[in-house]
Motif scaffolding. Structure first.
Motif, mmCIF file in Angstrom:
data_model
loop_
_atom_site.group_PDB
_atom_site.id
_atom_site.type_symbol
_atom_site.label_atom_id
_atom_site.label_comp_id
_atom_site.label_asym_id
_atom_site.label_seq_id
_atom_site.Cartn_x
_atom_site.Cartn_y
_atom_site.Cartn_z
ATOM 1 N N HIS A 40 7.747 2.859 7.876
ATOM 2 C CA HIS A 40 7.585 1.536 8.476
ATOM 3 C C HIS A 40 6.489 0.741 7.768
ATOM 4 C CE1 HIS A 40 7.265 -1.571 11.551
ATOM 5 N NE2 HIS A 40 5.954 -1.351 11.586
ATOM 6 N N TYR A 41 5.394 1.401 7.449
ATOM 7 C CA TYR A 41 4.275 0.741 6.757
ATOM 8 C C TYR A 41 4.695 0.251 5.374
ATOM 9 C CZ TYR A 41 -0.142 0.245 4.248
ATOM 10 O OH TYR A 41 -1.174 -0.227 3.483
ATOM 11 N N LEU A 42 5.398 1.101 4.610
ATOM 12 C CA LEU A 42 5.813 0.724 3.259
ATOM 13 C C LEU A 42 6.802 -0.436 3.283
ATOM 14 C CD1 LEU A 42 6.199 4.229 1.570
ATOM 15 C CD2 LEU A 42 4.365 2.567 1.244
ATOM 16 N N CYS A 43 7.753 -0.394 4.198
ATOM 17 C CA CYS A 43 8.745 -1.473 4.288
ATOM 18 C C CYS A 43 8.074 -2.803 4.613
ATOM 19 C CB CYS A 43 9.789 -1.139 5.354
ATOM 20 S SG CYS A 43 10.916 0.186 4.874
ATOM 21 N N THR A 44 7.131 -2.772 5.549
ATOM 22 C CA THR A 44 6.437 -4.002 5.932
ATOM 23 C C THR A 44 5.580 -4.532 4.795
ATOM 24 O OG1 THR A 44 6.339 -3.181 8.199
ATOM 25 C CG2 THR A 44 4.934 -5.046 7.659
ATOM 26 N N ARG A 45 4.861 -3.645 4.116
ATOM 27 C CA ARG A 45 3.971 -4.072 3.050
ATOM 28 C C ARG A 45 4.748 -4.644 1.866
ATOM 29 N NH1 ARG A 45 -1.288 -3.123 2.150
ATOM 30 N NH2 ARG A 45 -1.261 -3.276 4.418
ATOM 31 N N PHE A 46 5.852 -4.006 1.485
ATOM 32 C CA PHE A 46 6.635 -4.518 0.370
ATOM 33 C C PHE A 46 7.300 -5.841 0.725
ATOM 34 C CE2 PHE A 46 6.434 -0.186 -1.429
ATOM 35 C CZ PHE A 46 6.093 -0.528 -2.723
ATOM 36 N N TYR A 47 7.616 -6.052 1.972
ATOM 37 C CA TYR A 47 8.176 -7.330 2.399
ATOM 38 C C TYR A 47 7.143 -8.436 2.228
ATOM 39 C CZ TYR A 47 10.423 -10.831 5.342
ATOM 40 O OH TYR A 47 10.993 -11.989 5.804
ATOM 41 N N ASP A 48 5.884 -8.133 2.538
ATOM 42 C CA ASP A 48 4.805 -9.101 2.353
ATOM 43 C C ASP A 48 4.639 -9.454 0.881
ATOM 44 O OD1 ASP A 48 4.339 -9.051 5.027
ATOM 45 O OD2 ASP A 48 2.699 -7.609 4.924
#
Length: 204
Positions: A40-48
């Protein structure tokens, strides 16, 4: 001023979204397993990061359009020759008027001698736009230069094959053309210069 204010508003909105999303992403949901929290953290960060990259690309495109907008106000006040000269000097280039040996050039800080305004009715004979941000739209400033003999577009990152297609307007006057170091110019683009057969062209 509307465009810069709009961009600032969008920038603030994007930064707020990124900040909020980052803050929320750093809070570990206690009900999720460790592996899912990491995912979840990686998906959110890469979206940013993707949003930030898209915003950066949009800003660069806006800046390029702004740099190549036609100087219609200058053209109305001083004529086409001065408008073209002002455009090139603003791009830290150089110009030479017909019948003169001296060049008007911008220095490293973009400063130049304003006495070129005294040559309102004198055609431009040589233009050095090497290393500038001139593009297809920016060539609108040069189409009026029917007496242009020397054109240097070397090292211009936005000069492409479409730009070369517009150079046919100089077929009766141009004596030298420099396209060395233009990364977007291809052999296909050079083929459209057949109408400039008598013009020495530097490409490599």
């Amino acid at each position: 001023m509307a465009a810069p204010l709009l961009l600032r508003g969008r920038l603030c909105f994007q930064l707020v979204k990124i900040s909020c999303r980052t803050c929320s992403s750093t809070t570990k949901p206690p009900h999720l397993p460790l592996r899912q929290r990491i995912f979840h953290y990686l998906c959110t960060r890469f979206y940013d990061i993707e949003n930030l990259i898209n915003w950066s690309v949009s800003v660069r495109h806006w800046h390029l359009r702004k740099q190549n907008v036609y100087y219609s106000y200058t053209q109305q006040l001083y004529g086409e020759y001065i408008a073209a000269a002002y455009y090139i000097l603003n791009h830290k280039g150089g110009i030479r008027f017909a019948g003169h040996r001296d060049w008007f050039r911008a220095n490293r800080r973009g400063k130049f001698d304003w006495s070129f305004l005294n040559y309102k009715d004198v055609p431009l004979e040589a233009v050095d736009a090497s290393g500038s941000l001139i593009n297809y739209d920016g060539l609108d400033h040069l189409v009026c230069l029917k007496e242009l003999k020397h054109l240097n577009l070397s090292g211009c990152p936005h000069v492409d094959d479409w730009c070369l297609d517009r150079l046919h307007m100089f077929k009766d006057s141009l004596e030298e053309l420099n396209l060395a170091g233009c990364p977007q110019v291809t052999e296909r683009g050079l083929a459209v210069l057949h109408h400039l057969k008598s013009v020495p062209t530097k490409y490599h």
